[in-house]
Write a protein that holds these residues in place. Structure first.
Motif, PDB file in Angstrom:
ATOM      1  N   MET A   1      -1.021  -3.992  84.379  1.00  0.00           N
ATOM      2  CA  MET A   1      -1.000  -2.818  83.538  1.00  0.00           C
ATOM      3  C   MET A   1      -2.228  -2.869  82.626  1.00  0.00           C
ATOM      4  SD  MET A   1       1.814  -1.542  80.724  1.00  0.00           S
ATOM      5  CE  MET A   1       3.075  -1.328  81.936  1.00  0.00           C
ATOM      6  N   PRO A   2      -3.168  -1.937  82.779  1.00  0.00           N
ATOM      7  CA  PRO A   2      -4.360  -1.934  81.929  1.00  0.00           C
ATOM      8  C   PRO A   2      -4.042  -1.609  80.472  1.00  0.00           C
ATOM      9  CG  PRO A   2      -4.705  -0.580  83.891  1.00  0.00           C
ATOM     10  CD  PRO A   2      -3.245  -0.932  83.827  1.00  0.00           C
ATOM     11  N   LEU A   3      -4.576  -2.419  79.583  1.00  0.00           N
ATOM     12  CA  LEU A   3      -4.502  -2.139  78.158  1.00  0.00           C
ATOM     13  C   LEU A   3      -5.866  -1.581  77.769  1.00  0.00           C
ATOM     14  CD1 LEU A   3      -3.136  -2.253  75.376  1.00  0.00           C
ATOM     15  CD2 LEU A   3      -4.085  -4.557  75.130  1.00  0.00           C
ATOM     16  N   MET A   4      -5.876  -0.345  77.342  1.00  0.00           N
ATOM     17  CA  MET A   4      -7.126   0.307  76.961  1.00  0.00           C
ATOM     18  C   MET A   4      -7.213   0.361  75.451  1.00  0.00           C
ATOM     19  SD  MET A   4      -7.053   3.472  79.636  1.00  0.00           S
ATOM     20  CE  MET A   4      -8.743   3.941  79.310  1.00  0.00           C
ATOM     21  N   ARG A   5      -8.411   0.186  74.951  1.00  0.00           N
ATOM     22  CA  ARG A   5      -8.659   0.327  73.515  1.00  0.00           C
ATOM     23  C   ARG A   5      -9.818   1.293  73.352  1.00  0.00           C
ATOM     24  NH1 ARG A   5      -8.331  -5.051  74.468  1.00  0.00           N
ATOM     25  NH2 ARG A   5      -6.428  -6.044  73.752  1.00  0.00           N
ATOM     26  N   LEU A   6      -9.708   2.146  72.359  1.00  0.00           N
ATOM     27  CA  LEU A   6     -10.826   3.038  72.078  1.00  0.00           C
ATOM     28  C   LEU A   6     -10.987   3.212  70.588  1.00  0.00           C
ATOM     29  CD1 LEU A   6      -9.741   6.274  71.470  1.00  0.00           C
ATOM     30  CD2 LEU A   6      -9.076   5.939  73.826  1.00  0.00           C
ATOM     31  N   ARG A   7     -12.208   3.504  70.203  1.00  0.00           N
ATOM     32  CA  ARG A   7     -12.535   3.767  68.802  1.00  0.00           C
ATOM     33  C   ARG A   7     -13.006   5.207  68.712  1.00  0.00           C
ATOM     34  NH1 ARG A   7     -16.185  -0.087  67.663  1.00  0.00           N
ATOM     35  NH2 ARG A   7     -14.570  -1.386  66.783  1.00  0.00           N
ATOM     36  N   VAL A   8     -12.354   5.958  67.843  1.00  0.00           N
ATOM     37  CA  VAL A   8     -12.711   7.350  67.594  1.00  0.00           C
ATOM     38  C   VAL A   8     -13.434   7.404  66.256  1.00  0.00           C
ATOM     39  CG1 VAL A   8     -11.839   9.691  67.223  1.00  0.00           C
ATOM     40  CG2 VAL A   8     -10.670   8.164  68.829  1.00  0.00           C
TER      41      VAL A   8
ATOM     42  N   VAL B   1     -16.865  14.567  68.587  1.00  0.00           N
ATOM     43  CA  VAL B   1     -16.652  13.255  67.988  1.00  0.00           C
ATOM     44  C   VAL B   1     -17.109  12.179  68.965  1.00  0.00           C
ATOM     45  CG1 VAL B   1     -14.702  13.997  66.563  1.00  0.00           C
ATOM     46  CG2 VAL B   1     -14.268  13.018  68.795  1.00  0.00           C
ATOM     47  N   LEU B   2     -17.346  11.001  68.429  1.00  0.00           N
ATOM     48  CA  LEU B   2     -17.770   9.865  69.241  1.00  0.00           C
ATOM     49  C   LEU B   2     -16.547   9.038  69.619  1.00  0.00           C
ATOM     50  CD1 LEU B   2     -20.078   8.057  70.336  1.00  0.00           C
ATOM     51  CD2 LEU B   2     -19.985   6.862  68.149  1.00  0.00           C
ATOM     52  N   VAL B   3     -16.440   8.676  70.890  1.00  0.00           N
ATOM     53  CA  VAL B   3     -15.367   7.807  71.359  1.00  0.00           C
ATOM     54  C   VAL B   3     -15.997   6.660  72.130  1.00  0.00           C
ATOM     55  CG1 VAL B   3     -13.326   7.608  72.831  1.00  0.00           C
ATOM     56  CG2 VAL B   3     -13.701   9.685  71.519  1.00  0.00           C
ATOM     57  N   GLU B   4     -15.628   5.441  71.745  1.00  0.00           N
ATOM     58  CA  GLU B   4     -16.093   4.240  72.432  1.00  0.00           C
ATOM     59  C   GLU B   4     -14.892   3.598  73.106  1.00  0.00           C
ATOM     60  OE1 GLU B   4     -19.037   1.886  69.888  1.00  0.00           O
ATOM     61  OE2 GLU B   4     -17.857   3.062  68.446  1.00  0.00           O
ATOM     62  N   PHE B   5     -15.039   3.231  74.366  1.00  0.00           N
ATOM     63  CA  PHE B   5     -13.951   2.614  75.117  1.00  0.00           C
ATOM     64  C   PHE B   5     -14.180   1.114  75.223  1.00  0.00           C
ATOM     65  CE2 PHE B   5     -13.841   6.953  76.519  1.00  0.00           C
ATOM     66  CZ  PHE B   5     -12.497   7.220  76.671  1.00  0.00           C
ATOM     67  N   GLU B   6     -13.101   0.375  75.055  1.00  0.00           N
ATOM     68  CA  GLU B   6     -13.084  -1.060  75.308  1.00  0.00           C
ATOM     69  C   GLU B   6     -11.790  -1.302  76.055  1.00  0.00           C
ATOM     70  OE1 GLU B   6     -11.999  -5.041  72.907  1.00  0.00           O
ATOM     71  OE2 GLU B   6     -13.177  -3.573  71.828  1.00  0.00           O
ATOM     72  N   SER B   7     -11.831  -2.066  77.105  1.00  0.00           N
ATOM     73  CA  SER B   7     -10.594  -2.330  77.832  1.00  0.00           C
ATOM     74  C   SER B   7     -10.589  -3.770  78.305  1.00  0.00           C
ATOM     75  CB  SER B   7     -10.434  -1.370  79.013  1.00  0.00           C
ATOM     76  OG  SER B   7     -11.535  -1.451  79.864  1.00  0.00           O
ATOM     77  N   ASP B   8      -9.425  -4.218  78.751  1.00  0.00           N
ATOM     78  CA  ASP B   8      -9.340  -5.609  79.174  1.00  0.00           C
ATOM     79  C   ASP B   8     -10.160  -5.823  80.438  1.00  0.00           C
ATOM     80  OD1 ASP B   8      -7.777  -4.619  81.233  1.00  0.00           O
ATOM     81  OD2 ASP B   8      -5.926  -5.539  80.555  1.00  0.00           O
ATOM     82  N   GLU B   9     -10.476  -7.082  80.708  1.00  0.00           N
ATOM     83  CA  GLU B   9     -11.347  -7.463  81.824  1.00  0.00           C
ATOM     84  C   GLU B   9     -10.803  -6.991  83.170  1.00  0.00           C
ATOM     85  OE1 GLU B   9     -14.174  -9.687  79.573  1.00  0.00           O
ATOM     86  OE2 GLU B   9     -14.053 -10.019  81.708  1.00  0.00           O
TER      87      GLU B   9
END
Length: 102
Positions: free
Chosen positions: A1-8, A88-96
């Motif tokens: 199950m992918p865990l996604m993280r993002l910064r808005v 708006v700016l969105v940056e994505f970070e997700s697990d490997e």
């Protein structure tokens, strides 16, 4: 199950709109705005404290549990489209694991 993280990087309303969008995507059961662990690094005694060029738009960290890679891809596409519309700016970070499966 992918865990996604993002910064808005935008207003509270922008982050709320993105959170609402995420909650409406089929298969997404968990959307959470996580607290910033390093709030306001500006020293209150600093000569630049509170100046307008020091403060900028708010940053909001959001975590999303996607059930599979296809849903994670839909999340990314939907958020990118809404961020463009909201300007708006969105940056994505997700697990490997999610990156490896792209």
């Amino acid at each position: 199950m992918p865990l996604m993280r993002l910064r808005v990087t935008g207003s509270d309303d922008d982050a709320r709109a993105i959170g609402n969008l995420l909650s409406s995507i089929d298969g997404i059961e968990h959307v959470e705005e996580v607290a910033d662990l390093m709030p306001g690094m500006d020293d209150a005694d600093s000569s630049s404290a509170g100046l307008s060029d020091v403060s900028g738009p708010d940053a909001h960290e959001i975590e999303i549990d996607a059930p599979n890679d296809a849903t994670a891809k839909r999340v990314r596409e939907a958020v990118e489209a809404l961020a463009f519309d909201l300007d708006v700016l969105v940056e994505f970070e997700s697990d490997e694991d999610w990156h490896d499966n792209q």
